[in-house]
Design a protein around this motif. Structure first.
Motif, mmCIF file in Angstrom:
data_model
loop_
_atom_site.group_PDB
_atom_site.id
_atom_site.type_symbol
_atom_site.label_atom_id
_atom_site.label_comp_id
_atom_site.label_asym_id
_atom_site.label_seq_id
_atom_site.Cartn_x
_atom_site.Cartn_y
_atom_site.Cartn_z
ATOM 1 N N GLY A 281 0.798 -1.219 0.000
ATOM 2 C CA GLY A 281 0.000 0.000 0.000
ATOM 3 C C GLY A 281 0.832 1.270 0.000
ATOM 4 O O GLY A 281 0.356 2.340 0.399
ATOM 5 N N LEU A 282 2.083 1.164 -0.478
ATOM 6 C CA LEU A 282 2.970 2.318 -0.469
ATOM 7 C C LEU A 282 2.894 3.140 -1.752
ATOM 8 O O LEU A 282 3.564 4.170 -1.871
ATOM 9 C CB LEU A 282 4.427 1.854 -0.264
ATOM 10 C CG LEU A 282 4.725 1.162 1.067
ATOM 11 C CD1 LEU A 282 6.122 0.559 1.052
ATOM 12 C CD2 LEU A 282 4.589 2.155 2.214
ATOM 13 N N ASP A 283 2.070 2.679 -2.707
ATOM 14 C CA ASP A 283 1.972 3.406 -3.970
ATOM 15 C C ASP A 283 1.209 4.719 -3.806
ATOM 16 O O ASP A 283 1.188 5.542 -4.728
ATOM 17 C CB ASP A 283 1.310 2.540 -5.048
ATOM 18 C CG ASP A 283 0.002 1.917 -4.585
ATOM 19 O OD1 ASP A 283 -0.146 1.678 -3.372
ATOM 20 O OD2 ASP A 283 -0.863 1.666 -5.439
ATOM 21 N N TYR A 284 0.592 4.923 -2.645
ATOM 22 C CA TYR A 284 -0.087 6.197 -2.397
ATOM 23 C C TYR A 284 0.889 7.270 -1.906
ATOM 24 O O TYR A 284 0.531 8.434 -1.791
ATOM 25 C CB TYR A 284 -1.212 6.005 -1.374
ATOM 26 C CG TYR A 284 -2.425 5.351 -1.975
ATOM 27 C CD1 TYR A 284 -3.421 6.120 -2.574
ATOM 28 C CD2 TYR A 284 -2.563 3.968 -1.991
ATOM 29 C CE1 TYR A 284 -4.538 5.523 -3.150
ATOM 30 C CE2 TYR A 284 -3.667 3.361 -2.566
ATOM 31 C CZ TYR A 284 -4.655 4.144 -3.137
ATOM 32 O OH TYR A 284 -5.750 3.557 -3.725
ATOM 33 N N ASP A 285 2.123 6.851 -1.598
ATOM 34 C CA ASP A 285 3.172 7.795 -1.204
ATOM 35 C C ASP A 285 3.672 8.505 -2.459
ATOM 36 O O ASP A 285 4.129 7.872 -3.412
ATOM 37 C CB ASP A 285 4.313 7.031 -0.527
ATOM 38 C CG ASP A 285 5.374 7.955 0.047
ATOM 39 O OD1 ASP A 285 5.843 8.844 -0.686
ATOM 40 O OD2 ASP A 285 5.744 7.778 1.216
#
Length: 677
Positions: A281-285
């Motif tokens: 879920g780090l692609d929102y960074d």
């Protein structure tokens, strides 16, 4: 300023309890604590509990400084300043409000000091960026054997790191070991970060000694390897980190790993990392998203870069710049310009990086200097002011277009921005004028550089060489040595190139043979290639071939070397020797069209039409991309790009008429030279 009023307590002793109550609440109000204290003073009561001083002053630290000073004066009258804890609280208040001189005054006035006093002074200076002063205070505190707190130690290590003070950092490390602080994770990670900036061997030693490594420890090491150019080591360490189930990957780690993938061009690993980013879920960074785009762009996977770009929940200018720069790097200039226009429509403002990318696309490749100038002027008039990097890109663009009028305009911009005297900008200006054929202006720009370095001298030597002034280039070399500068590999190459283009074969051979003895420069592949070119231009093909045979074997696989020999064979009509050179060129650079067409031209000049046709056939069979040469012609202050046979310009007939006249003049000159000989 008037404080809000609160109901007065019926008995004076209750004032201390009221203040204590207001500061003990989870969500206490600074105004309320200060208000109660001022109301107590107004009622004639005294503060009887000195432990409340710190809380009251802490409340005042978020208010105008005069309120804290007022309380400080009251405490002095009551004699509370004799207490070390009170002095520490007052000093801490002044440090947090930025009144360092007042804090120092309190420190000097204290009758007794403890480790807290010293920590406040050290921490206060370091936390406000006064690294030199903070470390000075730290050294003074060590003399009296104070006990630092963890946050002070971390800041002190960070100060050594930011100043690049490795010797001080090593002493700090020794002190930490002796003081028993080394087992604290935050201290270990701070030391690790310091070493990772300058000395990866020491960082590795410390990392191996650590009993407990958290995500910060791993991230620091991975980032250190990337920063020092050891991207493959960074990826290996990441795989080890990822196999540890107790370590949870974060965005900082992924940014470093994606950069490592970009640097190595490992698209397979990059896609795997992208998958991990999505799963965690780090692609929102935003930073991670930009790194993904950059990775795909540098691996030339523009389809994936665009897909990642389109899937980003939010973007910034860096996002747009990352994908535009990838297109520019792979020479997809029309796509880069199209994306730039989309960027404007989406409401994003171009910055320095955008401008540098567009300058490379518009003078250098697309023949659109007017658009580049318009963008530059728009940026110059707005909030974004061009810095040295932008000016250098502008100068480079004009040097490629060789447009004297616009080159002078760019020079004027550099002068007005106060950058023309900087050695890098001044060197770019002289190079720009040299490519316009204005060697006099190059020399003037060179003379105006106050502190010349080896690069500026080398550029001036190269400028003379490219304009046929080989003797002047040799004179500059002598002048440079008189100024105490020693030629390097680039300077010597410029000298050899000048001799080659100026026909000074004997001088060039003498210089080449004495490079090691006179200048301590070992000849590299470029030097040998230049010598082959020089001998080939002089028709000394056997000498050129003998030089190649005497070269170190490891250097004989340079396409430029054999390309220079092939070019010389074409000019002299020696297709026998040229056939061998052509074979080596095509073997070393099978996807470059230059070798095929050079060989075809050589065979055609010798009447070997079947061999010439075979070269062109190989281009088609091997799917070699043909890049057409072009000329940039300025007609009525507008740039036009011409390739062979182009008739798109409305005045193409006149232009080609001038070209034909030039060709006729060249033929007449060749006949006259032939008659004279």
């Amino acid at each position: 300023m008037r404080f809000p009023t609160t109901p007065l307590a019926p008995k004076l002793p209750n004032w201390n309890l009221g203040i204590k109550d207001s500061t003990n609440r989870k969500w206490w109000d600074s105004w309320e604590a200060c208000s109660r204290y001022h109301q107590m003073k107004k009622a004639g009561a005294q503060l009887t509990d000195p432990t409340l001083v710190h809380s009251i002053l802490k409340a005042c630290s978020s208010l105008p400084v005069r309120h804290g000073k007022s309380i400080h004066a009251s405490l002095l009258k009551q004699g509370f300043d004799s207490l070390t804890s009170t002095g520490n609280s007052i000093m801490d208040f002044y440090m947090k409000t930025g009144a360092l001189d007042s804090a120092l005054f309190v420190f000097d006035s204290m009758r007794s000091r403890d480790s807290v006093s010293w920590n406040i002074m050290i921490h206060g200076h370091l936390s406000r960026g006064a690294s030199h002063k903070g470390l000075w205070w730290f050294r003074q505190a060590r003399v009296i054997a104070f006990e630092p707190n963890v946050s002070t130690l971390v800041l002190a290590i960070h100060a050594c790191r930011s100043l690049g003070a490795m010797e001080e950092g090593l002493k700090m490390h020794g002190y930490i070991i002796r003081s028993g602080f080394l087992d604290i994770p935050s201290v270990q990670n701070s030391l690790l970060s310091m070493y990772a900036d300058t000395d990866m061997e020491r960082a590795e030693e410390l990392f191996d000694e650590m009993c407990e490594r958290d995500v910060i420890s791993w991230s620091v090491m991975i980032g250190g390897y990337v920063q020092t150019g050891e991207a493959q080591m960074a990826l290996q360490l990441f795989l080890e980190m990822a196999s540890n189930a107790s370590i949870e990957l974060d965005g900082i780690t992924m940014v470093s790993v994606l950069k490592a993938c970009a640097n190595t061009g490992d698209i397979s690993m990059g896609r795997s990392v992208h998958g991990v980013v999505i799963c965690r879920g780090l692609d929102y960074d935003l930073f991670v998203g930009n790194s993904i785009i950059d990775m795909y762009s540098k691996c030339d996977d523009h389809e994936s870069a665009f897909k990642a770009f389109n899937e980003m929940p939010c973007r910034n200018t860096v996002s747009w710049n990352s994908i535009i720069s990838g297109l520019v790097r792979t020479e997809k200039h029309s796509e880069a310009l199209s994306l730039f226009y989309s960027m404007g429509k989406a409401g994003f403002r171009a910055d320095e990086v955008t401008l540098v990318n567009l300058l490379q696309s518009w003078f250098n490749h697309c023949g659109k200097p007017d658009e580049a100038i318009a963008l530059f002027q728009e940026m110059n008039q707005g909030q974004e002011k061009p810095n040295g990097v932008t000016i250098l890109s502008l100068l480079e663009a004009f040097s490629v277009s060789a447009d004297l009028k616009r080159s002078k305009w760019a020079h004027g911009i550099a002068i007005r921005r106060g950058l023309a005297a900087e050695v890098a900008v001044g060197t770019a200006i002289l190079d720009m004028y040299a490519k316009c054929g204005e060697i006099g202006l190059s020399r003037k720009a060179f003379d105006q550089i106050p502190e010349k370095n080896i690069v500026s001298w080398g550029a001036m030597i190269a400028a003379c060489g490219m304009n046929g002034l080989a003797c002047d280039a040799l004179a500059l070399l002598t002048e440079m040595k008189l100024h105490g500068l020693k030629p390097n590999a680039v300077t010597t190459l410029s000298v050899l190139s000048a001799c080659s283009h100026g026909g000074l074969v004997e001088e060039g051979l003498s210089f080449f043979e004495n490079m090691v003895q006179d200048h301590g420069v070992e000849p590299g592949l470029e030097h040998y290639s230049c010598m082959v070119d020089m001998l080939g231009r002089a028709g000394k093909l056997n000498s050129a071939m003998n030089l190649i045979e005497k070269m170190p074997e490891r250097m004989r696989d340079g396409a430029g070397l054999w390309g220079a020999l092939l070019s010389a064979c074409r000019s002299s009509g020696n297709s026998r020797l040229g056939a061998g050179a052509a074979s080596r060129v095509l073997e070393l650079e099978p996807q470059s069209s230059a070798g095929y067409f050079l060989a075809s031209s050589m065979y055609a000049a010798s009447g070997l039409w079947a061999d010439a046709a075979r070269m062109r056939w190989l281009v088609k069979v091997r799917g070699v991309r043909v890049v057409a040469g072009y000329s940039l012609v300025h007609v009525e202050d507008k740039a036009w790009r011409f390739v062979a046979g182009d008739e798109s310009h409305p005045r193409a007939g006149e232009i080609w008429g001038v070209v034909e006249q030039l060709h006729d003049c060249m033929k007449i000159a060749e006949r006259n030279e032939s008659d004279c000989s």
